[in-house]
Scaffold this active site. Structure first.
Site, mmCIF file in Angstrom:
data_model
loop_
_atom_site.group_PDB
_atom_site.id
_atom_site.type_symbol
_atom_site.label_atom_id
_atom_site.label_comp_id
_atom_site.label_asym_id
_atom_site.label_seq_id
_atom_site.Cartn_x
_atom_site.Cartn_y
_atom_site.Cartn_z
ATOM 1 N N ASN A 45 1.434 3.460 -2.936
ATOM 2 C CA ASN A 45 1.743 3.914 -4.128
ATOM 3 C C ASN A 45 1.472 5.374 -4.576
ATOM 4 O O ASN A 45 2.500 6.174 -4.917
ATOM 5 C CB ASN A 45 1.540 2.922 -5.369
ATOM 6 N N ARG B 45 0.390 7.758 -2.592
ATOM 7 C CA ARG B 45 0.891 8.810 -1.691
ATOM 8 C C ARG B 45 2.297 8.998 -1.884
ATOM 9 O O ARG B 45 3.020 10.140 -1.687
ATOM 10 C CB ARG B 45 0.725 8.450 -0.162
ATOM 11 N N ASP C 267 0.745 -1.262 -0.104
ATOM 12 C CA ASP C 267 -0.025 0.064 -0.120
ATOM 13 C C ASP C 267 0.789 1.190 0.160
ATOM 14 O O ASP C 267 1.873 1.259 0.419
ATOM 15 C CB ASP C 267 -1.061 -0.131 1.146
ATOM 16 N N HIS D 137 2.541 3.595 -8.845
ATOM 17 C CA HIS D 137 2.388 2.228 -9.409
ATOM 18 C C HIS D 137 3.443 1.507 -10.153
ATOM 19 O O HIS D 137 3.604 0.559 -9.909
ATOM 20 C CB HIS D 137 0.972 2.243 -10.052
ATOM 21 N N THR E 128 -11.582 -6.052 -5.349
ATOM 22 C CA THR E 128 -12.752 -5.873 -5.962
ATOM 23 C C THR E 128 -13.287 -4.591 -5.589
ATOM 24 O O THR E 128 -14.418 -4.094 -6.178
ATOM 25 C CB THR E 128 -13.778 -7.056 -5.281
ATOM 26 N N GLU E 129 -12.602 -3.798 -4.426
ATOM 27 C CA GLU E 129 -13.201 -2.457 -4.197
ATOM 28 C C GLU E 129 -12.379 -1.538 -4.901
ATOM 29 O O GLU E 129 -12.801 -0.321 -4.974
ATOM 30 C CB GLU E 129 -13.228 -2.115 -2.689
ATOM 31 N N ASN E 130 -11.445 -1.682 -5.519
ATOM 32 C CA ASN E 130 -10.613 -0.808 -6.256
ATOM 33 C C ASN E 130 -10.975 -0.232 -7.489
ATOM 34 O O ASN E 130 -10.616 1.095 -7.976
ATOM 35 C CB ASN E 130 -9.172 -1.379 -6.717
ATOM 36 N N TRP E 131 -12.303 -0.838 -7.932
ATOM 37 C CA TRP E 131 -13.386 -0.347 -9.222
ATOM 38 C C TRP E 131 -13.568 1.135 -8.753
ATOM 39 O O TRP E 131 -14.026 1.765 -9.948
ATOM 40 C CB TRP E 131 -14.214 -1.203 -9.612
ATOM 41 N N ARG F 229 -12.191 3.550 -7.957
ATOM 42 C CA ARG F 229 -11.125 4.443 -8.366
ATOM 43 C C ARG F 229 -11.589 5.386 -9.764
ATOM 44 O O ARG F 229 -12.204 4.823 -10.574
ATOM 45 C CB ARG F 229 -9.734 4.063 -8.257
HETATM 46 C C1 IPE Z 1 -1.704 0.566 -3.626
HETATM 47 O O1 IPE Z 1 -1.336 1.843 -3.452
HETATM 48 C C2 IPE Z 1 -1.700 -0.089 -4.945
HETATM 49 C C3 IPE Z 1 -2.945 -0.470 -5.241
HETATM 50 C C4 IPE Z 1 -4.136 -0.688 -4.726
HETATM 51 C C5 IPE Z 1 -3.212 -0.937 -6.736
HETATM 52 P P1 IPE Z 1 -2.344 2.899 -3.282
HETATM 53 O O2 IPE Z 1 -2.815 3.078 -4.744
HETATM 54 O O3 IPE Z 1 -3.440 2.277 -2.620
HETATM 55 O O4 IPE Z 1 -1.766 4.072 -2.656
HETATM 56 P P2 IPE Z 1 -2.397 4.980 -1.731
HETATM 57 O O5 IPE Z 1 -3.093 4.142 -0.644
HETATM 58 O O6 IPE Z 1 -3.493 5.753 -2.268
HETATM 59 O O7 IPE Z 1 -1.207 5.916 -1.304
HETATM 60 MG MG MG Z 2 -3.871 2.539 -0.453
#
Ligand code: IPE
Ligand code: MG
Length: 229
Positions: free
Chosen positions: A15, A17, A13, A30, A59-62, A64
């Site tokens: 990337n 920030r 976690d 990323h 499955t929750e990252n969608w 974004r």
């Molecule tokens: C983790 O980094 C990568 C993925 C979930 C794909 P984040 O994208 O969650 O980075 P922050 O938490 O917003 O800093």
């Molecule tokens: Mg994150």
């Protein structure tokens, strides 16, 4: 090293920030994170870990923004292709955790091909959780069992239908970027996992943290609900 975790689950976690801190677009984070992920596979393997599970996309990252989703899917595609021959060369058994819906076809096909091609490797297994959620896995597992129409499941037959069938349970869960939560990763498999959290953002993670986490784990007293002798 003695008393090592057999199965390490990793939530890389921070990337976004990391990139924001440097005044860069989130995708730069990323990409940097992807490079560290590739190296981290070797660090854990060399340390003697048998199974490494990486939470790449939930499955929750969608939820974004579309632009970030497109960038992430392109990055997964590139990284899988770049590392395609590596799995055979280094005898890494690849397993995909998750559901296909919503993922680009190309990625699903690459993951399935890699799973088939590497199915006979035994020494080291890499689980890529891409479009994975713990709750979603439980629902898919129950659906599978109902469809099979066999006797009501017990714990052994239920876990035998999970995406992680035949794998040891998670011994150690590592998360970076200062967050201290499981976020729907390997819920059932982490029932007795030890947790190790790092404040650094994922792109700043190094082999030093791997050794620190393993050393920390070796000092934990695991009782699994029983009492110490
Ligand atoms: C983790 O980094 C990568 C993925 C979930 C794909 P984040 O994208 O969650 O980075 P922050 O938490 O917003 O800093
Ligand atoms: Mg994150």
């Amino acid at each position: 090293m003695k008393n090592l975790p057999r199965h390490v689950a990793l939530i890389p976690d921070g990337n976004g920030r990391w990139a924001t801190r440097l005044g860069l677009p989130r995708m730069a984070g990323h990409r940097a994170g992807g490079k560290v992920l590739s190296k981290a596979i070797g660090w854990f393997r060399d340390a003697g870990v048998e199974v490494l599970s990486l939470f790449c996309f939930s499955t929750e990252n969608w939820d974004r923004p579309r632009e970030e989703l497109d960038g992430l899917m392109r990055l997964f595609d590139v990284l899988l292709r770049k590392n395609f021959s590596r799995f055979g060369e280094e005898q890494i058994r690849l397993r995909w955790l998750g559901r296909p819906d919503g993922l680009p076809k190309r990625i699903v096909e690459t993951l399935r091909t890699l799973e088939e091609d590497t199915a006979n490797f035994r020494d080291f297994q890499l689980c890529l959780a891409i479009n994975y959620g713990g709750r979603d896995e439980i629902v898919r597992t129950v659906q599978r069992i109902v469809k099979l129409g066999t006797a009501p499941p017990n714990w052994a037959t239920l876990t035998g239908q999970l995406d992680t069938a035949d794998l040891p349970e998670v011994d150690l869960l590592i998360r970076t970027s200062g967050e201290r939560r499981i976020s729907n990763f390997l819920l059932l498999q982490s029932a007795y996992a030890e947790f190790c959290f790092f404040d650094c953002h994922w792109p700043d993670f190094s082999q030093k943290e791997v050794h620190q986490a393993l050393k920390d784990f070796q000092g934990r007293k695991r009782r699994f609900g029983a009492i110490s002798p």
